[in-house]
Design a protein around this motif. Structure first.
Motif, PDB file in Angstrom:
ATOM      1  N   PRO A  45       0.808  -1.228   0.000  1.00 55.22           N
ATOM      2  CA  PRO A  45       0.000   0.000   0.000  1.00 55.22           C
ATOM      3  C   PRO A  45       0.840   1.277   0.000  1.00 55.22           C
ATOM      4  O   PRO A  45       0.477   2.250  -0.662  1.00 55.22           O
ATOM      5  CB  PRO A  45      -0.807  -0.107   1.306  1.00 55.22           C
ATOM      6  N   GLU A  92       0.340   3.938  -2.907  1.00 56.75           N
ATOM      7  CA  GLU A  92      -0.062   5.323  -2.602  1.00 56.75           C
ATOM      8  C   GLU A  92       0.910   6.318  -3.270  1.00 56.75           C
ATOM      9  O   GLU A  92       0.496   7.308  -3.860  1.00 56.75           O
ATOM     10  CB  GLU A  92      -0.067   5.523  -1.087  1.00 56.75           C
ATOM     11  N   HIS A 124      -5.943   0.900  10.443  1.00 59.43           N
ATOM     12  CA  HIS A 124      -5.630   0.174   9.210  1.00 59.43           C
ATOM     13  C   HIS A 124      -6.901  -0.385   8.560  1.00 59.43           C
ATOM     14  O   HIS A 124      -7.611  -1.187   9.135  1.00 59.43           O
ATOM     15  CB  HIS A 124      -4.656  -0.958   9.520  1.00 59.43           C
ATOM     16  N   THR A 184      -7.125  -0.065   4.471  1.00 56.44           N
ATOM     17  CA  THR A 184      -6.523  -0.460   3.189  1.00 56.44           C
ATOM     18  C   THR A 184      -4.996  -0.386   3.244  1.00 56.44           C
ATOM     19  O   THR A 184      -4.320  -0.924   2.380  1.00 56.44           O
ATOM     20  CB  THR A 184      -7.003   0.490   2.078  1.00 56.44           C
ATOM     21  N   GLY A 185      -4.486   0.317   4.218  1.00 58.37           N
ATOM     22  CA  GLY A 185      -3.034   0.546   4.274  1.00 58.37           C
ATOM     23  C   GLY A 185      -2.637   1.809   3.535  1.00 58.37           C
ATOM     24  O   GLY A 185      -1.492   2.243   3.612  1.00 58.37           O
ATOM     25  N   LEU A 186      -3.587   2.388   2.770  1.00 58.36           N
ATOM     26  CA  LEU A 186      -3.329   3.674   2.105  1.00 58.36           C
ATOM     27  C   LEU A 186      -3.712   4.750   3.127  1.00 58.36           C
ATOM     28  O   LEU A 186      -4.892   4.909   3.440  1.00 58.36           O
ATOM     29  CB  LEU A 186      -4.180   3.817   0.834  1.00 58.36           C
ATOM     30  N   ASP A 223      -7.422   5.742   4.275  1.00 61.94           N
ATOM     31  CA  ASP A 223      -7.823   5.263   5.604  1.00 61.94           C
ATOM     32  C   ASP A 223      -8.191   6.424   6.532  1.00 61.94           C
ATOM     33  O   ASP A 223      -9.155   6.343   7.293  1.00 61.94           O
ATOM     34  CB  ASP A 223      -6.689   4.448   6.251  1.00 61.94           C
TER      35      ASP A 223
END
Lengths: 335, 532
Positions: free
Chosen positions: A97, A101, A176, A178-180, A184
């Motif tokens: 991610p 990003e 957390h 999506t980890g983006l 998030d």
């Protein structure tokens, strides 16, 4: 028609990935250096090394190791990383991610900046604006990214103090999902985290975007110049079609096919080559993980990263191919 | 006052006080930011190997004994005392009472026995220290606070090696184990310990962002207690670019740096306002392994000639920018170091004398090209190679300098045939005993890794190192190791160059840094305070 085409492309995709996995799997295992010894530390006894080699299956024939690898792949396992001592799949899930990003933002900057700049250059061919854009494009391609990154750090972070020097976020990361971090923090309405992570993203994304921006500018300019010379464009102007409609609805659409190809290729390239930017800005992404894995002979991680980059290339090319049909109906009909 | 107004006022006061309280808590929280380029993270005492991993473990787990002072034997820690049986085969430890794990349960002998079994069965990390010495099941629980280790053979440095043995919480591991290869113990909690700890150390792992940061939070019930100014929260940041680490230290965005910056970067930092560079001599040997089984180094006279031709002063002053010249293989600060040995100094006449005694003729030696291999990217090792090549041209040797990836060097070290003439090696003490710098370098049983790339073989030294290992009496053991040091330096088994300096940069408000000489122990944040 379109369904059959998609199915054909998906089968093709699987074959390509199988080829990539086969190639990188065997290459990663023939490089010198014993991965088991590296994992255990140099003081480990021969008995310990032999035991770990057995555990990792390194004492089995290569084809058997490949079979185990493919079987693991279906279970979401890519084998233990010798550096992190975790399953590579878990490492990639955590790191991908960050790279996505960065790459997506950089590509957005490149597209939003590169296309209008290319169009302007073409419309004002050989005039001041074109000359400036040309210098900018050459600079974007020729200056090394690590140098640009460090210059940005010195100017915007160290001297002006406007933006952070490194990292993805200063405070605690958003919950957390999506980890983006941007996404998030928006989903969880954590606006301080959004602002914080956005500030951290600006410099690395800008650094990574410069080379693609320059390439998109140049290719858009060349294609637009070609379109400007075509009969339909002259006719449109003659009949009094508003310039903006002529340029952005007709000419740019026709000129965009090869730009789209370049965008597709560049996106795939950026996933694997964001390493320098990730290194300079301490960005905890997958590209940095990949290069470190190569340097430390972490063969499972090398295979994992290569597969992800392979998937990236194939998926982006599939999307590009589907978009061709939208931009140019002749391509769609031929299929 | 009517009710709504009263409620509003009370509400406001509560909110204000609450905000103030939060503000006070935040203002009082002592935070330290540590920056390093090393990405490895490991909270598992059974798997940690490198400096970063050990730093993670020593902050979160406790040990039976502890290397409190450089050059001294370890002191009692979780073990308040111990007895050794007359035959030297049984060590009985009496544990400290009231030591709590981070989940609030008490640490007992069961946890100690479980931790050693786990270490030996997982067979990674520092388990090699006890290979052949202990087997799973050899640790016996006598009562909740007494535990006996039954050794297979007498092992003199046993207590010293326990500085690499961290104790984990048995119940927590068992409650969090996944399916795995260890039968009823599943995966022995390995997956659980990837991102958290199971210890009783001064800090707990609060959060982990892989490749980016670890946040440690102080454990309030730590058995040694806490004083004002000690660190409440540690931000351990991974910054891959050394230039960025320097900038962060200068700007005050980091309080403590890693040790791996170049000497030039430390010079730059030392000159910056608000930054202090701590320098400590290390229990580390930097030496050039000479492959004793490869001509011309199979001739002791050639090895001595090389030892007399090298310019140690330039290496230490200009390249390492500080440190002590190595006196044989055992670092000068190591307990048991023998200073009554040959220490070579540059003397070209002597070098030529020894070459004249060599079994190889001048022409034969001139025709040979000596290969020097160093780790790719390590600038100090490259410069040492250049100095060596320059020094050796004066006695008519040709030196070819080559860099290799560490993985390749480790591979080269497995056979004498693939080991180059010279290999640049750093060997840091992992336990405070000369054993680590004698047995591991010279005893053929330890051959096959980077520490033994000299392939030195001398039956007397083999016997001495074997005997030293099985001698329980410390003084006698040191005497035997001392003899080994004398023989091996006399025979120039390797080119012993330096005991380098360990440097770390700190912001000047950080106090209490202590370097106990063993890898990873100076990263224990409990010792530090911030004084503003």
């Amino acid at each position: 028609m379109r369904g059959t085409y998609l199915l054909y492309r998906l089968i093709y995709m699987v074959l390509v990935l199988l080829g990539v996995s086969l190639l990188i799997f065997f290459l990663a295992r023939v490089v010198p250096g014993d991965p088991a010894r590296l994992a255990l530390g140099p003081e480990a006894t021969q008995e310990q090394v032999a035991s770990l080699r057995h555990k990792l299956g390194l004492d089995r024939p290569l084809y058997a190791q490949y079979y185990v690898f493919i079987r693991g792949l279906f279970k979401g396992e890519l084998g233990m990383s010798l550096i992190t001592k975790r399953d590579v799949f878990k490492d990639l899930i955590q790191r991908l991610p960050a790279t996505l990003e960065l790459v997506v933002t950089a590509m957005l900057i490149a597209i939003i900046g590169g296309i209008p700049l290319g169009v302007l250059s073409a419309l004002h061919k050989d005039r001041t604006i074109d000359q400036i854009s040309r210098v900018f494009a050459f600079a974007g391609v020729s200056f090394p990214r690590f140098w640009i990154g460090i210059m940005f750090q010195i100017a915007f972070a160290y001297i002006l103090g406007l933006l952070p020097i490194t990292g993805r976020i200063s405070g605690d990361p958003p919950t957390h999902i999506t980890g983006l971090y941007l996404l998030d923090s928006l989903i969880t309405r954590d606006f301080p985290a959004f602002v914080d992570s956005f500030k951290h993203l600006v410099l690395p994304a800008l650094t990574l975007s410069l080379s693609p921006l320059a390439q998109i500018t140049r290719i858009t300019r060349a294609n637009m110049i070609e379109q400007l010379r075509k009969d339909y464009s002259i006719v449109m102007r003659t009949i009094g079609m508003p310039e903006a409609v002529n340029i952005y609805k007709y000419m740019l659409k026709n000129a965009f096919t090869s730009t789209l190809t370049v965008i597709g290729l560049l996106t795939g390239w950026m996933i694997g080559n964001a390493f320098v930017v990730e290194q300079v800005f301490s960005w905890p992404g997958m590209a940095r993980y990949g290069v470190n894995s190569v340097l430390r002979n972490d063969f499972n991680a090398v295979v994992g990263v290569t597969l992800v980059i392979g998937v990236g290339y194939v998926v982006i090319n599939l999307i590009v191919d589907l978009l061709y049909g939208y931009l140019d109906p002749r391509i769609r009909l031929k299929r | 006052m009517n009710k709504p107004i009263r409620f509003t006022l009370v509400g406001l006061v509560v909110v204000l006080l609450g905000g103030l309280a939060i503000g006070v808590v935040h203002a009082e929280e002592v935070v330290l930011t540590y920056v390093t380029h090393q990405e490895t993270m490991c909270f598992d005492p059974a798997k940690s190997v490198d400096e970063t991993e050990l730093g993670n473990v020593f902050n979160t787990h406790d040990l039976l004994v502890y290397p409190l002072e450089t050059g001294k034997a370890p002191v009692p820690w979780l073990a308040e005392s111990w007895d050794v049986s007359e035959d030297g085969l049984t060590y009985t430890f009496h544990l400290r009472k009231g030591v709590l794990f981070h989940d609030g349960t008490e640490l007992t002998a069961e946890d100690v026995a479980f931790s050693m079994d786990r270490m030996l069965r997982i067979n990674m990390g520092f388990s090699w220290l006890w290979k052949g010495i202990l087997d799973p099941g050899d640790v016996e629980v006598i009562d909740p606070y007494t535990v006996s280790f039954h050794l297979n053979t007498t092992f003199g440095p046993f207590i010293a090696t326990l500085v690499e043995f961290g104790v984990v919480n048995k119940d927590l591991i068992m409650a969090n184990m996944k399916e795995g290869e260890f039968g009823e113990f599943g995966d022995y909690g390995q997956e659980y310990l990837e991102t958290t700890d199971a210890g009783s150390g001064p800090y707990t792992v609060e959060s982990v962002e892989l490749g980016d940061r670890i946040i440690f939070r102080k454990f309030d019930n730590y058995w040694r207690g806490w004083e004002e100014g000690q660190i409440d929260k540690v931000r351990w940041l991974i910054i891959p670019e050394p230039a960025t680490i320097v900038v962060m230290m200068k700007k005050g965005e980091a309080d403590m740096s890693e040790q791996w910056l170049s000497p030039e970067a430390f010079e730059d930092l030392a000159a910056s306002p608000g930054v202090v560079v701590e320098e400590n001599p290390q229990m580390q040997l930097f030496f050039l392994q000479m492959n004793n089984q490869k001509p011309p180094f199979d001739d002791v006279n050639v090895r001595r000639a090389i030892s007399y031709a090298f310019d140690y002063e330039t290496a230490i002053e200009a390249i390492f920018k500080g440190g002590a010249q190595a006196e044989g293989s055992v670092p000068v600060l190591m307990p048991g170091h023998n200073s009554d040995i040959t220490v070579y100094q540059r003397d070209l006449e002597k070098a030529r004398e020894f070459l004249a005694k060599s079994k190889y003729s001048k022409e034969e030696l001139k025709a040979m090209t000596l290969t020097y291999v160093y780790v790719y990217g390590i600038e100090i090792e490259r410069k040492i190679g250049l100095l060596l090549a320059d020094n050796l041209t004066e006695i008519d040797f040709n030196v070819e300098i080559r860099s290799e990836l560490w993985s390749t060097i480790v591979d080269m070290a497995t056979k004498a045939e693939s080991t180059p003439h010279f290999t640049a090696i750093y060997h840091t003490a992992k336990y405070p005993s000369p054993d680590s710098h004698t047995y591991l370098i010279y005893n053929p049983k330890a051959w096959g890794n980077y520490i033994s790339m000299s392939w030195y073989e001398n039956p007397e030294v083999t016997e001495l190192t074997d005997n030293a290992r099985t001698t329980a009496d410390t003084e006698e053991r040191y005497r035997l190791y001392g003899k080994v040091q004398r023989i091996t330096t006399d025979e120039a088994a390797a080119l012993f160059i330096a005991n380098p300096i360990l440097r770390r940069a700190f912001r000047d408000h950080v106090k209490g840094y202590r370097y106990p000489g063993i890898l990873g122990y100076d990263l224990v944040f409990y010792n530090l305070k911030i004084e503003k």
